[in-house]
Structure formats: C-alpha cells, structure tokens
Design a protein around this motif. Structure first.
Motif, short mmCIF file in Angstrom:
data_model
loop_
_atom_site.label_atom_id
_atom_site.label_comp_id
_atom_site.label_asym_id
_atom_site.label_seq_id
_atom_site.Cartn_x
_atom_site.Cartn_y
_atom_site.Cartn_z
N SER A 1 -76.59 29.81 -45.29
CA SER A 1 -76.23 28.57 -45.96
C SER A 1 -76.19 28.80 -47.46
O SER A 1 -77.10 29.43 -48.01
N HIS A 2 -75.17 28.27 -48.08
CA HIS A 2 -75.06 28.42 -49.54
C HIS A 2 -76.15 27.66 -50.28
O HIS A 2 -76.39 27.91 -51.47
N LEU A 3 -76.85 26.74 -49.59
CA LEU A 3 -77.90 25.96 -50.25
C LEU A 3 -79.28 26.58 -50.12
O LEU A 3 -80.22 26.14 -50.79
N SER A 4 -79.43 27.58 -49.27
CA SER A 4 -80.77 28.10 -48.97
C SER A 4 -81.53 28.50 -50.22
O SER A 4 -82.75 28.29 -50.31
N SER A 5 -80.85 29.08 -51.19
CA SER A 5 -81.52 29.64 -52.35
C SER A 5 -81.45 28.75 -53.59
O SER A 5 -81.75 29.22 -54.68
N LEU A 6 -81.08 27.50 -53.42
CA LEU A 6 -80.80 26.70 -54.60
C LEU A 6 -81.80 25.57 -54.81
O LEU A 6 -81.59 24.68 -55.62
N PHE A 7 -82.92 25.60 -54.10
CA PHE A 7 -83.98 24.61 -54.28
C PHE A 7 -85.32 25.28 -54.53
O PHE A 7 -86.34 24.85 -54.02
N GLY A 8 -85.28 26.37 -55.30
CA GLY A 8 -86.52 27.02 -55.70
C GLY A 8 -86.91 28.23 -54.91
O GLY A 8 -87.93 28.85 -55.21
N LEU A 9 -86.11 28.62 -53.91
CA LEU A 9 -86.48 29.79 -53.11
C LEU A 9 -86.51 31.07 -53.94
O LEU A 9 -87.47 31.85 -53.84
N PRO A 10 -85.52 31.37 -54.78
CA PRO A 10 -85.60 32.61 -55.59
C PRO A 10 -86.82 32.62 -56.50
O PRO A 10 -87.48 33.65 -56.65
N GLU A 11 -87.12 31.47 -57.10
CA GLU A 11 -88.26 31.39 -58.00
C GLU A 11 -89.57 31.60 -57.23
O GLU A 11 -90.48 32.29 -57.68
N MET A 12 -89.66 31.00 -56.04
CA MET A 12 -90.87 31.12 -55.25
C MET A 12 -91.05 32.53 -54.69
O MET A 12 -92.15 33.10 -54.73
N CYS A 13 -89.98 33.12 -54.19
CA CYS A 13 -90.08 34.49 -53.66
C CYS A 13 -90.48 35.47 -54.76
O CYS A 13 -91.31 36.37 -54.54
N ALA A 14 -89.89 35.32 -55.93
CA ALA A 14 -90.25 36.22 -57.04
C ALA A 14 -91.71 36.07 -57.41
O ALA A 14 -92.41 37.05 -57.68
N GLU A 15 -92.20 34.83 -57.41
CA GLU A 15 -93.60 34.60 -57.75
C GLU A 15 -94.53 35.19 -56.69
O GLU A 15 -95.55 35.81 -57.01
#
Length: 890
Positions: free
Chosen positions: A741-755
């Motif tokens: 899904s194009h939305l999967s990474s657009l509600f904070g997932l990249p920021e949370m995974c990096a943290e």
C-alpha cells in the motif's frame, strides 16, 4: 551541562520543561542543579518522564517557581545545595517513579516563605485540599473547582465553578425562544499528581450537568499568584437532541471597596478597556486631576471634592460588562447598570486577547482564556460589580452564539451499502457510513488563567499578564543539544552548505510560512477547528476544499504533525513550535475518540473532524503526541498516550478494511487483521511510549515480539498485513503473501522503524526486513521481480518514499542507492497517477488573487496540498541528514 533559553517570551509565574539525555549518561535517581547565567542557584523540581531500554534516563522534566526571569539557565546532573526525594502522591503517580527536587528556599520574617522562592505546599484540612504557593492559598473541596482563594489572610475569591447551558433543539435560524437548562459542573474526584515543593498539580474530574465528563488540572508554582487551569471536556451527548449553548468557568469576587474604587478591565487587541464601576472622569464637576488619574490607574481615588462626594449617589454604577468574541475578526463590548435595563454599547474591536480583571484597590481577580479569539465563540463577563460579590465568567462557548450543533452535515444521500459508499468515495473522497459521523467521545482542551491580586494591576502589568497567558514561557535546549541526545529518530540541523541544500531549506521554510499565512487568510479558527489545516486546494474557487468530502479538514493525514515537530527540533523556531502545539492540542483531542465504541481511534479527514467512517489508530497515533509531552511534560498529552495503553484491543471494535476486503473476515481475537504499515506503526509507537514512560513490560514484550515476527514472516514488511493473537501479542508468521500500500509508510512508520533500529533492541531480522522494504519500494521493477519474484504494485507518492531509499543507502553505505533516492525526491519518475505536484513545480511562488471572484484578496499556492507538503517536509529532512553529502551527485 545543558544550556537553556526561552522559546519566545520569559515566564515569571512558574515554568515546566523537558530535557533529553544521551543513552547511558544519567542514572535513575540522579539529582539536578539549576543555575542562571550568572551562576546563581535556582530552586528546581525534577522528575523522570522516559527511560532508555537500558534503564538510564532518556527524558526529564523540570520546574521552577515564580521569579524574575534570567536570560538563560544551566542544568546539570549533580548534587544541589539541598535535595529532597519525595514519594509519588497517591492516585495516579507520575511516570517512572521518584521526583528529585532542590529545596533551596528563602524565608521572610517569622519563617514565612517569601513571595519569590517559597515552597508550594499541599495539605489536607478536613475534606478540603489546601494548596499554598506562598502568595495565594486555594481551598479545594465541596464539588467545585475551589471553595475560596485567599491572598495572605484576605479571602478575595469564592466558589470557582464550572457552568454549562444545554438546550434540546438547535437555535432557530430566525431566532425565537428555546428553553435552556443551566447546570454547574460537579467535581467527583480530586487527585494530587504532584505536591511540590516547586510545582504542584491537582487533577479534578467530574461532569458538566451530569452529561459531559471533564478533567481540570490546576497548576501551582512556588511564589506564584497565577494558577494555570487546564480544562478538558468530552462530548457525551446525542447530537440530535443535545445542544451545548454555553460552557464556562465562573468565580465570585468579594468587592470591599467603594464603587468608584472598583475597577473593570477587559482586553482589546492591544490594550485594555479601563473602567470604574462608578466613574469619576468626564463629570460636569471635576473631582480633580489626582482623583481622575488614580481611578484610571487603579488606585484609591482618595478624598473627593465635597461637590462631587455629595452627589456620588447620582452617578450611575455600571454593574455588568460583557466582551463577546463572535468570530476571529470581531468582538463587541457592552455594559449596563443592572438587569432589566438596556445595555450600552462600547466601541468594539477585532481580536481580544481574552483577559480581564474585576476588583478594587483592595484586591481582585485577573481571569482569561488562552487563544481567546482563535477559539471563538468565546466571551468574558463581569456581573454584579456594584454589589458585595461580583462574578467573573470566562465562557469557552459563548451563550450569545447559536448553540453548538454537532449533527452530521448531510443526510447520507442514499449511501446505505458499502458499494454505494465506495462510489461516493470515488467522487467526493468521503468515506461515508450511516451512524459513523458521530461526535460522541471527541474532546477539547482549553487553557485558562486565574490570578489573584492584592490591588488593581496597572495597565502595563495587565498587558504583560495577557501576553504571558497567550504565549506561556517555556525553556528549551538548543537543537544541537537535543540532537546530541539521539531522540526522535532521523533529523538533523538545517544545512545550507551548497546552493542545492539551500534550495531545499528555502522550500521547507516556504511551506511552513505558507500554512501560517493560510491559517490567517482562510480563518482556520474556531472552537472545534483551531489547530487543524485543510487537506487539498481548489484552484478554481481559489480556496481549500472545505466542503468536499474527504478533501476538507486534514486530521493528521500523511503526518503534518511529524513534519512540524521535526522542523521545530532542527530549527528551534518559536513560531514552528506554537503552530505544532496548536495542532497537537487539536488532533489529539478533536480528531480522536476518548470514550464510547471507538475509544482510542481517530477519524480520517472530512468536512467535519469526526465525520469519516474510517476510524483508525493512524490518527490517534502516539507518535504525534510524544514531542509535545517530552518537551513540556504536559500531563494532558500524557493522558492521550495513556489512553492507548492497550492499543491492539481497538482492532476488536472495527475492521479498517471492511469495505474493500476480498477475503472473508470478522475481527477475531486470535487472528486480528493488522496492517504492517499504518496499523503496526501506530501500535509500535504506543507500545514504545508506554514502555519508556512507565516501564510497562507488557508493552515492551508486544513491541519486541511483533518486531521479531515481522522479521520472521516469509515476505516480512512486504506482506502488508499480519494476523495478531490478542492474548499472546504475537503475529502468525506462516502467511506468505505480498501486498503493498502506498500509505503504509506515510503515517510515521519510517520514523518509528528508524527509532527502533537505533535503539539496538537485539531483535533478529527486523532491521533486515525494514531495509528490504526500503530498498525495493522504489527499485526498478526488474530488480523487484528478481528479488521477490514479482513486480510490486501499489507504488506511488514517489517523493515521499525517497526517504526510505535514503535510509537504506545510509545504513548500507551505498552511494548509487543514495543518488537514486535524490533522483526520486526531485523527479518523481513513474508516478503519473499519484504525482506529487511539489516535485514538478519549478518556481515555488505565491500568486495574488483579487477582484470580484474572491471575498477578499489572497496569496495562493495552488500547487500545494497538505499531503504533499507534509511528505515533502519529512522526505527533505530525512534525506538531508541521511544522504546530504550525495546531493550534488544526482
């Protein structure tokens, strides 16, 4: 040592702030010492708000009492001159245990604490709670907010209470009588959350008129005359028959002075209406310059000329005053001699600062509402100023306005089935479903100020009090110092080292400044609206699509909250902080359900904030609240995150994919459908926050367990969905599917995974799973097919996802991948259907639109949507710090 500065204006009535610490540098129980820039010690109260996984301190909160503000301060771990370890008070304890407080106090004659630097104390007297700041004493009990407030030995205020007005039908369009029921809020429980010695917090909980739950927090600081009042209420009515016609805080003020020595002050846009209950100015017989000047300045008029003194009874006494802020553009003022007689109008104005005073030379009450005009309709009232006891009321919802109407804005238009609702989604982007546009459970928080005086303040002092209420002082560490602590994942300081870097920084500034301008141009203000922004622009009408389904209020869609907070962290700009603060207050309260069937979930973007049938964790996301909580230690923000203590249980309430599923599914506690993007990212944020704030082992185990499960799935993050067992908190790792899904990474997932990866939690396979997703999402289709056996579908929003590619490039040291990320950031190739207009707009400029086609001239940027702005901001911030050195190699 941590150097601290004021965010914008200094605070002199007590301040609380947060400071982050690098992992492993500060142990639990460490005391803190604070000094001003000249090395003078300052009494400080400190407590822990978060820990790192190794148990060391991650965030602390600190408070100082009322005192003249120094330009800067220095905070460091270490033994102060004296310290005291206080156990947490009963009720709801502060997160993570002990407070560590410096008790370096001053005393006046006979050991009485002085106004500056004395301790705040909390004691019980019978059934009452007594809080003494050393200047004012509040007696709390009897079901109201406060029985009385005294300054020294003199009682000045009585019966501080909450009031509401309710009617059973909406206010008629053309006027007419509607019966209203008035009620007082009843406090049902009192909890001491902190009991000094520098800061005390008392939480009151109850109901307005038996139907609207409220929470009031009272903030007391050592040596302070002002008390901050934080009021939250939750809507718990039927929108078809419950109409809130007024909501306010009221206090009785004891009037001891002669009417001509009684004063009323109401704030305009810049200064104050300066009135006396019985005026001595402008009379046919002059009482003398000294008397006139004294009255205007708020001092006793003194002995009057006999010609005036003998006729005082013939001068009207003005008993009642009202300042009514009906919109963001205008307030009206009026006064009258008594009920039953007409009102006399006073020259009106635009935007009141929302502050007032009633009292006399012998003492009185300053009262106000932060963001008064921004949260219209609001009102300030003074009643019975000529009597023995005057009444001051701060109306959060003005009774002059039509009653609050929360009914859904259309009749459904026949959309009774999922098929019809999906058709509606195709034309207006509105995800409608009967019964889902329900406001029951939404909330709103207001900040008020009550300040008891021993004499009428000067106009200059009142102006300072109003300014301090609207922009309360906050101490902050520098962006460099916060960055060194390693908190909040991927972000870096502004970089203008090359023209290419400077261009991106300029565009980040352009976007933020645009939204500040648009909030003002479009009047994004009002009780329920202030703090949010609109979703998409309508270039034909030269306005935002405020009336088109899912294109209206944004409700955190695609994470503008994250963008604004990261922009503040990197710049330290006060205007960015204030904008983000207002958004956090709004999106955490109005866009989220706090009771009822959808408690813990938020509503997707809509014409009404609660209107969409898409109720998801992606909106109530704890990741959006953490910034404000840790930077300010705001207890209400902590409440919002605590509401998500078991966020996984919300998946029993509703299936987010119920309208588009191709498989047969109903929520099953042993196999709950959880998306690995927006859903799991929100779960992970809630679990991590719960763990670091409270040491919650259950939350920790679910976080670490699901991370391991994602790494063990055959397709890892590419699976798109997992089945969660509610009892074990673990995913089924046997399902083999690819779903993007194009939305999967657009509600904070990249920021949370990096943290999470930066925390080095020792979870096997998780980093590899995330890096695989980051590499493949924007990879050439041939590479996708070679690695996973098929070309990935659902790929769009290229610029937004360039930060995933950048993250993979940074973690692996792949220069070619970094160049690819910059190319995708700037060009957006292959994304024609969901093209981000920002990446194709060469000249980012505003266009003036005036003339008869628009209500008033506007400067527009029709190529900007909030989706594109937020994701451009996040991608730019990530890419600059992750692969900034590769920017010139694109």
């Amino acid at each position: 040592m941590t150097e601290l500065r004021w965010l914008d204006r200094p605070g002199e009535q007590g301040v609380t702030w947060g400071v982050p610490w690098p992992r492993g540098t500060v142990e639990r129980g460490t005391p803190f010492a604070l000094a001003d820039g000249d090395g003078r010690r300052v009494p400080v109260q400190s407590w822990v708000t978060a820990t790192w996984p190794d148990g060391s301190v991650k965030w602390t909160a600190h408070a100082i009492g009322a005192r003249p503000a120094a330009k800067e301060y220095r905070l460091e771990p270490g033994a102060p001159a004296a310290n005291e370890h206080r156990p947490e008070p009963g009720g709801a304890p502060m997160a993570l245990g002990d407070q560590v407080a410096t008790t370096e106090y001053q005393s006046g004659p006979d050991g009485v604490p002085t106004a500056r630097g004395g301790a705040v104390t909390v004691t019980h007297e019978g059934r009452d709670l007594v809080v003494d700041t050393g200047v004012v004493t509040w007696r709390i009990g009897g079901g109201s907010v406060a029985r009385s407030i005294s300054r020294g030995s003199r009682e000045i205020v009585r019966d501080v209470r909450l009031i509401s007005l309710r009617q059973a039908e909406p206010t008629p369009d053309e006027g007419g009588h509607v019966a209203r029921e008035q009620a007082e809020g009843v406090v049902e429980s009192v909890t001491v959350e902190q009991d000094g010695p520098v800061r005390a917090v008392v939480r009151l909980e109850g109901r307005h008129g038996g139907w609207l739950p409220f929470t009031v927090r009272l903030y007391f600081y050592a040596g302070a005359e002002q008390v901050r009042v934080l009021h939250t209420f939750i809507w718990d009515g039927d929108p078809e028959r419950d109409f809130l016609a007024g909501l306010g805080l009221r206090a009785d003020v004891i009037m001891r002075d002669e009417p001509h020595d009684r004063h009323v002050r109401l704030a305009g846009s810049d200064g104050f209406l300066t009135e006396a209950v019985r005026g001595l100015t402008g009379l046919r017989v002059d009482p003398g310059e000294a008397a006139r000047r004294a009255q205007v300045e708020g001092r006793p008029a003194g002995e009057l000329d006999p010609e005036v003194a003998s006729r005082l009874h013939l001068i009207p006494a003005w008993n009642d005053y009202t300042l009514d802020q009906t919109s963001a553009d205008g307030y009206t003022l009026r006064k009258r001699t008594k009920e039953g007689h007409s009102w006399v109008t006073i020259p009106a104005g635009a935007r009141s600062q929302g502050y007032g005073y009633v009292g006399g030379a012998g003492g009185g009450l300053g009262f106000g509402l932060r963001d008064f005009w921004r949260l219209h309709p609001s009102r300030l009232d003074v009643r019975n100023a000529a009597g023995d006891v005057a009444t001051a009321t701060v109306w959060l919802w003005s009774p002059s306005a039509p009653a609050m109407d929360l009914r859904f804005y259309h009749d459904g238009m026949g959309q009774d089935t999922f098929e019809e609702q999906l058709e509606g989604l195709e034309i207006t982007y509105e995800d409608y479903e009967p019964g889902f546009g329900d406001p029951r459970g939404i909330a709103r928080t207001h900040e008020l100020s009550l300040r008891v005086h021993d004499a009428t303040p000067s106009a200059r002092d009142l102006a300072a009090h109003a300014a301090a209420m609207n922009e309360p002082g906050l101490l902050v560490a520098s962006p460099e110092r916060v960055r060194e602590a390693g908190v909040f994942g991927v972000w870096g300081l502004p970089d203008r080292s090359t023209p290419a870097h400077a261009e991106i920084e300029d565009r980040l500034d352009f976007l933020f400044d645009l939204y500040v301008r648009e909030r003002e141009q479009r009047r994004w203000y009002g009780f329920w609206d202030y703090g949010d922004v609109m979703h998409t622009y309508d270039g034909d009408r030269h306005t935002w699509r405020y009336d088109v389904g899912g294109y209206a209020w944004d409700n955190s869609e695609l994470s503008p909250d994250l963008w604004l907070w990261l922009q503040f962290l990197r710049t330290g700009r006060a205007d960015v902080f204030r904008f983000a603060e207002a958004m956090t207050r709004h999106t955490g309260e109005v866009d989220v359900y706090h009771l009822g069937r959808w408690k813990g979930l938020g509503s997707r973007h809509n014409v009404q904030h609660w209107g969409c049938s898409c109720k998801q964790l992606r909106i109530s996301n704890a990741a959006y609240r953490r910034f404000y909580y840790y930077l300010t230690a705001d207890e209400r923000a902590g409440d919002l995150m605590d509401e998500l203590s078991v966020p996984e249980e919300t998946f029993l309430a509703i299936d987010p994919l119920r309208k588009v599923r191709e498989d047969v599914y109903t929520p099953d506690p042993s196999a709950l459908s959880v998306g690995l993007g927006t859903d799991w990212g929100s779960l992970a944020a809630a679990w991590l926050t719960r763990w670091e704030r409270h040491g919650d082992e259950r939350a920790r185990d679910r976080l670490l367990g699901t991370m391991a499960d994602i790494g063990a799935m055959p397709r890892r993050f590419l699976s798109g969905e997992g089945r969660l067992d509610l009892d074990s908190g673990r995913f089924d790792t046997t399902r083999d599917q690819i779903s993007i899904s194009h939305l999967s990474s657009l509600f904070g997932l990249p920021e949370m995974c990096a943290e999470l990866i930066a925390l080095d939690l020792g979870v096997p396979g998780f980093e590899q799973a995330w890096l695989e997703y980051c590499r493949l999402y924007l990879a050439p289709p041939e590479q996708q097919e070679a690695e996973v056996g098929q070309r990935l579908s659902g790929i769009s929003l290229i610029q937004a996802h360039s930060r995933l590619t950048a993250y993979a490039a940074a973690r692996t040291g792949d220069a070619e991948l970094a160049a690819w990320a910059w190319r995708k950031f700037r060009l957006g190739e292959g994304d024609q259907l969901n093209r981000n207009p920002l990446q194709h707009q060469e000249n980012w400029e505003l266009t003036l639109v005036d003339g008869p086609e628009v209500p008033h001239p506007v400067h527009e940027a029709p190529f900007v949507s909030t989706n594109s702005a937020a994701q451009y901001g996040l991608a730019a911030i990530h890419n600059l710090v992750l692969i900034g050195e590769h920017l010139l190699r694109r």
